[in-house]
Design a protein around this motif. Structure first.
Motif, PDB file in Angstrom:
ATOM      1  N   ALA A  55      50.721  60.224   1.527  1.00 47.59           N
ATOM      2  CA  ALA A  55      52.005  59.891   2.160  1.00 47.59           C
ATOM      3  C   ALA A  55      52.459  58.475   1.791  1.00 47.59           C
ATOM      4  O   ALA A  55      53.634  58.138   1.961  1.00 47.59           O
ATOM      5  N   PHE A  56      51.540  57.648   1.304  1.00 43.93           N
ATOM      6  CA  PHE A  56      51.863  56.280   0.918  1.00 43.93           C
ATOM      7  C   PHE A  56      52.110  56.232  -0.589  1.00 43.93           C
ATOM      8  O   PHE A  56      51.225  56.566  -1.380  1.00 43.93           O
ATOM      9  N   ARG A  57      53.282  55.776  -0.982  1.00 45.46           N
ATOM     10  CA  ARG A  57      53.640  55.720  -2.397  1.00 45.46           C
ATOM     11  C   ARG A  57      54.502  54.490  -2.683  1.00 45.46           C
ATOM     12  O   ARG A  57      55.244  54.024  -1.820  1.00 45.46           O
ATOM     13  N   ASP A  58      54.396  54.003  -3.917  1.00 45.64           N
ATOM     14  CA  ASP A  58      55.307  52.992  -4.473  1.00 45.64           C
ATOM     15  C   ASP A  58      55.263  51.651  -3.753  1.00 45.64           C
ATOM     16  O   ASP A  58      56.282  50.960  -3.651  1.00 45.64           O
ATOM     17  N   PHE A  59      54.076  51.255  -3.308  1.00 43.04           N
ATOM     18  CA  PHE A  59      53.953  49.920  -2.721  1.00 43.04           C
ATOM     19  C   PHE A  59      53.818  48.883  -3.829  1.00 43.04           C
ATOM     20  O   PHE A  59      53.065  49.047  -4.789  1.00 43.04           O
ATOM     21  N   ASP A  60      54.578  47.812  -3.685  1.00 42.77           N
ATOM     22  CA  ASP A  60      54.536  46.719  -4.652  1.00 42.77           C
ATOM     23  C   ASP A  60      53.402  45.747  -4.365  1.00 42.77           C
ATOM     24  O   ASP A  60      52.853  45.137  -5.290  1.00 42.77           O
ATOM     25  N   VAL A  61      53.070  45.571  -3.093  1.00 42.09           N
ATOM     26  CA  VAL A  61      52.021  44.640  -2.678  1.00 42.09           C
ATOM     27  C   VAL A  61      51.195  45.307  -1.584  1.00 42.09           C
ATOM     28  O   VAL A  61      51.750  45.871  -0.631  1.00 42.09           O
ATOM     29  N   VAL A  62      49.876  45.261  -1.731  1.00 44.81           N
ATOM     30  CA  VAL A  62      48.975  45.816  -0.722  1.00 44.81           C
ATOM     31  C   VAL A  62      47.943  44.761  -0.344  1.00 44.81           C
ATOM     32  O   VAL A  62      47.304  44.160  -1.215  1.00 44.81           O
ATOM     33  N   PHE A  63      47.804  44.533   0.952  1.00 48.03           N
ATOM     34  CA  PHE A  63      46.720  43.718   1.493  1.00 48.03           C
ATOM     35  C   PHE A  63      45.695  44.663   2.097  1.00 48.03           C
ATOM     36  O   PHE A  63      45.985  45.378   3.054  1.00 48.03           O
ATOM     37  N   CYS A  64      44.503  44.680   1.509  1.00 43.88           N
ATOM     38  CA  CYS A  64      43.405  45.504   2.034  1.00 43.88           C
ATOM     39  C   CYS A  64      42.184  44.594   2.118  1.00 43.88           C
ATOM     40  O   CYS A  64      41.290  44.627   1.272  1.00 43.88           O
ATOM     41  N   ARG A  65      42.137  43.790   3.161  1.00 45.07           N
ATOM     42  CA  ARG A  65      41.181  42.693   3.225  1.00 45.07           C
ATOM     43  C   ARG A  65      40.060  42.990   4.230  1.00 45.07           C
ATOM     44  O   ARG A  65      40.298  43.391   5.360  1.00 45.07           O
ATOM     45  N   ASN A  66      38.844  42.799   3.750  1.00 36.71           N
ATOM     46  CA  ASN A  66      37.653  42.860   4.606  1.00 36.71           C
ATOM     47  C   ASN A  66      37.419  44.227   5.237  1.00 36.71           C
ATOM     48  O   ASN A  66      37.016  44.327   6.393  1.00 36.71           O
ATOM     49  N   VAL A  67      37.663  45.283   4.462  1.00 36.44           N
ATOM     50  CA  VAL A  67      37.317  46.629   4.924  1.00 36.44           C
ATOM     51  C   VAL A  67      36.360  47.319   3.952  1.00 36.44           C
ATOM     52  O   VAL A  67      35.478  48.066   4.368  1.00 36.44           O
ATOM     53  N   LEU A  68      36.489  47.056   2.657  1.00 31.12           N
ATOM     54  CA  LEU A  68      35.630  47.718   1.680  1.00 31.12           C
ATOM     55  C   LEU A  68      34.165  47.341   1.856  1.00 31.12           C
ATOM     56  O   LEU A  68      33.273  48.089   1.438  1.00 31.12           O
ATOM     57  N   ILE A  69      33.909  46.200   2.497  1.00 28.33           N
ATOM     58  CA  ILE A  69      32.528  45.779   2.737  1.00 28.33           C
ATOM     59  C   ILE A  69      31.803  46.723   3.695  1.00 28.33           C
ATOM     60  O   ILE A  69      30.568  46.700   3.775  1.00 28.33           O
ATOM     61  N   TYR A  70      32.537  47.563   4.418  1.00 23.22           N
ATOM     62  CA  TYR A  70      31.912  48.503   5.349  1.00 23.22           C
ATOM     63  C   TYR A  70      31.602  49.850   4.696  1.00 23.22           C
ATOM     64  O   TYR A  70      31.026  50.726   5.337  1.00 23.22           O
ATOM     65  N   PHE A  71      31.995  50.018   3.437  1.00 21.47           N
ATOM     66  CA  PHE A  71      31.814  51.301   2.766  1.00 21.47           C
ATOM     67  C   PHE A  71      30.655  51.241   1.783  1.00 21.47           C
ATOM     68  O   PHE A  71      30.339  50.176   1.239  1.00 21.47           O
ATOM     69  N   ASP A  72      30.052  52.393   1.529  1.00 24.92           N
ATOM     70  CA  ASP A  72      29.083  52.468   0.448  1.00 24.92           C
ATOM     71  C   ASP A  72      29.827  52.647  -0.873  1.00 24.92           C
ATOM     72  O   ASP A  72      31.068  52.651  -0.922  1.00 24.92           O
ATOM     73  N   GLU A  73      29.083  52.812  -1.968  1.00 26.38           N
ATOM     74  CA  GLU A  73      29.705  52.858  -3.294  1.00 26.38           C
ATOM     75  C   GLU A  73      30.694  54.013  -3.428  1.00 26.38           C
ATOM     76  O   GLU A  73      31.808  53.843  -3.956  1.00 26.38           O
ATOM     77  N   LEU A  74      30.323  55.187  -2.934  1.00 21.42           N
ATOM     78  CA  LEU A  74      31.186  56.356  -3.060  1.00 21.42           C
ATOM     79  C   LEU A  74      32.476  56.191  -2.266  1.00 21.42           C
ATOM     80  O   LEU A  74      33.577  56.456  -2.771  1.00 21.42           O
ATOM     81  N   SER A  75      32.364  55.751  -1.020  1.00 20.16           N
ATOM     82  CA  SER A  75      33.547  55.571  -0.184  1.00 20.16           C
ATOM     83  C   SER A  75      34.439  54.451  -0.719  1.00 20.16           C
ATOM     84  O   SER A  75      35.673  54.547  -0.665  1.00 20.16           O
ATOM     85  N   SER A  76      33.826  53.379  -1.215  1.00 18.86           N
ATOM     86  CA  SER A  76      34.607  52.281  -1.787  1.00 18.86           C
ATOM     87  C   SER A  76      35.425  52.766  -2.975  1.00 18.86           C
ATOM     88  O   SER A  76      36.601  52.411  -3.129  1.00 18.86           O
ATOM     89  N   ARG A  77      34.801  53.596  -3.815  1.00 20.80           N
ATOM     90  CA  ARG A  77      35.514  54.114  -4.988  1.00 20.80           C
ATOM     91  C   ARG A  77      36.661  55.030  -4.554  1.00 20.80           C
ATOM     92  O   ARG A  77      37.761  54.986  -5.119  1.00 20.80           O
ATOM     93  N   ARG A  78      36.413  55.856  -3.547  1.00 18.84           N
ATOM     94  CA  ARG A  78      37.472  56.735  -3.052  1.00 18.84           C
ATOM     95  C   ARG A  78      38.617  55.917  -2.478  1.00 18.84           C
ATOM     96  O   ARG A  78      39.798  56.208  -2.722  1.00 18.84           O
ATOM     97  N   ALA A  79      38.291  54.875  -1.704  1.00 15.14           N
ATOM     98  CA  ALA A  79      39.330  54.015  -1.149  1.00 15.14           C
ATOM     99  C   ALA A  79      40.137  53.343  -2.257  1.00 15.14           C
ATOM    100  O   ALA A  79      41.369  53.256  -2.181  1.00 15.14           O
ATOM    101  N   ALA A  80      39.441  52.867  -3.293  1.00 14.37           N
ATOM    102  CA  ALA A  80      40.136  52.223  -4.413  1.00 14.37           C
ATOM    103  C   ALA A  80      41.095  53.194  -5.088  1.00 14.37           C
ATOM    104  O   ALA A  80      42.246  52.835  -5.404  1.00 14.37           O
ATOM    105  N   GLU A  81      40.658  54.419  -5.295  1.00 18.87           N
ATOM    106  CA  GLU A  81      41.522  55.414  -5.926  1.00 18.87           C
ATOM    107  C   GLU A  81      42.730  55.734  -5.049  1.00 18.87           C
ATOM    108  O   GLU A  81      43.848  55.933  -5.553  1.00 18.87           O
ATOM    109  N   ASN A  82      42.525  55.789  -3.734  1.00 20.81           N
ATOM    110  CA  ASN A  82      43.634  56.065  -2.828  1.00 20.81           C
ATOM    111  C   ASN A  82      44.635  54.910  -2.796  1.00 20.81           C
ATOM    112  O   ASN A  82      45.856  55.126  -2.727  1.00 20.81           O
TER     113      ASN A  82
END
Length: 288
Positions: free
Chosen positions: A217-244
């Motif tokens: 549902a989220f598309r065409d964002f020019d700037v994204v702040f995603c700060r201090n959340v990936l540290i809570y994920f393991d490698e697989l979840s971090s990669r999925r979050a990055a792709e999303n």
């Protein structure tokens, strides 16, 4: 309502629970977090109609118990934030990123559609409201460019607090006095209400960055702040979050992470870009 004197988890219970929570949220809890998890589960059991972990966990896994799962998520997510946090990244947004965005999109006079900015996770709202404040007070193009600011979080409790936008002294301690007088109203008890103009500038969403289907549902964002959340994920979840996040951004868009996070350790799909103010990651302009 039943009273629980303790979560009473065995090692096997803890393993089953953390596996379930990981599958539902992408968040992994190591055994070093055992005490924290036990205490939060104890609170959830106390707030429920059940008196043992076994009965509570069985109900949790039923499809019609979404309120229980949301209560659990709210208990187990950490939401520590304040206004103008890590503001060197806001400096970068104003001085370098937004001018680059406008240039890439044809300039102020030719830009089509709004400049879109996402704060995820937005917690209790300090970050997206900080973005709105910085733009209104310091961006010389704000009167000429339509801007959309969106905030998203997995935790429904913090989103409710963000929508009310009432903050204590600690949250606003870095806000300049002139901005406090202009955009905040004292409501007593050491709390300050953000004015309606700033609140209406931010659209809030309930969202899990690891939920690929929902993130579409989220598309065409020019700037994204995603700060201090990936540290809570393991490698697989971090990669999925990055792709999303990648899918949510416009080609050439900019991604800000927390100071202790590095996309280079997670996925090669973003291009590291060194700005005068620090490191940012870009979705390549030729990417589809």
């Amino acid at each position: 309502m039943a009273t629980a004197t303790g979560a009473g988890l065995t090692d096997a219970d803890f393993a089953r629970f953390t596996e379930y929570f990981y599958k539902r949220t992408g968040i992994h809890f190591a055994t070093s977090k055992r005490y924290f998890v036990d205490k939060r589960i104890e609170t959830c059991i106390r707030n429920s109609e059940f008196d043992t972990f076994a009965s509570w966990f069985a109900a949790l896994r039923m499809s019609d118990k979404q309120a229980m799962l949301q209560d659990l998520i709210n208990q187990l997510t950490v939401n520590e934030t304040y206004f103008l946090r890590e503001d060197y990244q806001f400096d970068a947004m104003l001085s370098t990123v937004l001018p680059n965005v406008l240039k890439a999109r044809g300039g102020v006079s030719r830009i089509v559609g709004p400049v879109k900015i996402l704060s995820l996770p937005c917690s209790t709202g300090e970050e997206p409201y900080s973005i709105a404040l910085r733009l209104l007070e310091e961006w010389d193009q704000i009167d000429h460019v339509d801007v959309e600011i969106h905030g998203a979080d997995i935790d429904s409790d913090v989103l409710d607090k963000a929508s009310h936008a009432s903050y204590g002294e600690r949250s606003v301690q870095r806000v300049p006095k002139a901005w406090m007088n202009k955009y905040f109203t004292s409501v007593g008890g050491g709390r300050y209400q953000v004015d309606d103009g700033i609140r209406s500038a931010v659209t809030l969403h309930k969202m899990n960055v690891c939920d690929t289907a929902a993130m579409r549902a989220f598309r065409d964002f020019d700037v994204v702040f995603c700060r201090n959340v990936l540290i809570y994920f393991d490698e697989l979840s971090s990669r999925r979050a990055a792709e999303n996040l990648y899918g949510a951004m416009r080609p050439g868009g900019y991604l800000f992470l927390g100071h202790s996070e590095s996309m280079s350790r997670i996925s090669p799909i973003f291009t590291p870009t060194r700005l005068p103010e620090g490191l940012v990651y870009q979705r390549p302009t030729g990417a589809k």
